[in-house]
Structure formats: C-alpha cells, structure tokens
Design a protein around this motif. Structure first.
Motif, mmCIF file in Angstrom:
data_model
loop_
_atom_site.group_PDB
_atom_site.id
_atom_site.type_symbol
_atom_site.label_atom_id
_atom_site.label_comp_id
_atom_site.label_asym_id
_atom_site.label_seq_id
_atom_site.Cartn_x
_atom_site.Cartn_y
_atom_site.Cartn_z
ATOM 1 N N TRP A 91 0.826 -1.200 0.000
ATOM 2 C CA TRP A 91 0.000 0.000 0.000
ATOM 3 C C TRP A 91 0.863 1.254 0.000
ATOM 4 N N LEU A 92 0.461 2.228 -0.781
ATOM 5 C CA LEU A 92 1.129 3.519 -0.861
ATOM 6 C C LEU A 92 0.212 4.578 -0.273
ATOM 7 N N LEU A 93 0.767 5.476 0.546
ATOM 8 C CA LEU A 93 -0.037 6.582 1.063
ATOM 9 C C LEU A 93 -0.393 7.513 -0.075
ATOM 10 N N GLU A 94 -1.642 7.931 -0.125
ATOM 11 C CA GLU A 94 -2.072 8.914 -1.108
ATOM 12 C C GLU A 94 -1.710 10.295 -0.549
ATOM 13 N N ARG A 95 -1.363 11.173 -1.371
ATOM 14 C CA ARG A 95 -0.952 12.511 -0.922
ATOM 15 C C ARG A 95 -2.162 13.390 -0.696
#
Length: 151
Positions: free
Chosen positions: A147-151
């Motif tokens: 999972w990647l943090l959304e900005r």
C-alpha cells in the motif's frame, strides 16, 4: 539468499489462487458470490458463500483504493528475518469500493521499497492508500499487494 527471500510469503491455496494470479497482473480483485440472488463479496476466498451457501463464484475488480483501518509497528520485530527492516508497519486496509473487505499488508514508499521505507509517524487511521504490486520471493513467483499513502 537476499533479505526478501527470507521474509514470509503467503501460501497459495486453491481457493485463493486467483487472487494471486490477478495480483501478478497488477489487478486487485475480490471473490464474490456468482448467485444472481446474492452477489456478495467475500474475503478471504473460500469455496462456499457464507451468505447463501452457493458454490458459484467470480472475481470482481476493485479500484485498489482504500483507507488505513488499523496498523501496528512491532517492537521488537517478531521474526529474525524482519529485524533488519525495523521499524516497519503491518496494516489492515479497508477497500474504498468494498468497505466490508479488509486486506493486510504494509505501507511502503514505492512498490519495491523496503518495509521500513515509510516513517511510522506518517501513518494515521483513515489515511487514504492505494494498492501497489510487488513481485517477491526467490523467483518473483508471488506478487504481494502493498500500500502507498495517497498525498
């Protein structure tokens, strides 16, 4: 043996095999009941619908977007192979298009970044995330959903 070869990888069983096959193609899909009277999503995958008892199933595409539902930063790491990557996170993500479905994983800075690539202080319950797919294991035979943090 590289560090990623020593990390725990999922055991692919018959019911869950399609999940991993789709992940290898960069698709996040969830098993659903294929009975016209039901159609409910289910995770983890299983042969029989827990809602109606049907054995008919299909795999529905998800957007890959979600939010952090829960997380932990293990201190100390629970397994020796993970010591070099501490502090790392273990998260539960609630899918945006299927809030009843929650997947475990890790928040990382990029799909192939180490588990400790995101400062634990950046994690917040409810933070928006999106799926990233990372080949793993000695032969890249399993693609992990990270999972990647959304900005």
């Amino acid at each position: 043996m590289s560090l990623s070869d020593a990390l725990l990888l999922p055991v692919v069983d018959e019911d869950g095999a399609p999940f991993w096959e789709y992940a290898a193609r960069g698709e996040l899909r969830v098993q659903a009941c294929a009975s016209p009277a039901c159609g409910k999503l289910r995770f983890p995958p299983r042969p029989c619908c827990p809602h109606c008892g049907s054995f008919a199933s299909e795999w529905r595409p998800m957007s890959g977007r979600g939010r952090l539902w829960s997380y932990v930063v293990p201190h100390p790491p629970l397994l020796p192979a993970y010591t070099e990557q501490a502090p790392y996170n273990a998260v539960v993500v609630e899918l945006a298009d299927a809030p009843q479905i929650r997947l475990a994983g890790n928040v990382v800075a990029s799909r192939d970044a180490p588990l400790n690539s995101v400062d634990p202080a950046r994690l917040r319950i409810g933070a928006p995330v999106r799926a990233a797919f990372c080949p793993a294991g000695p032969d890249g035979g399993v693609t992990l959903v990270r999972w990647l943090l959304e900005r």
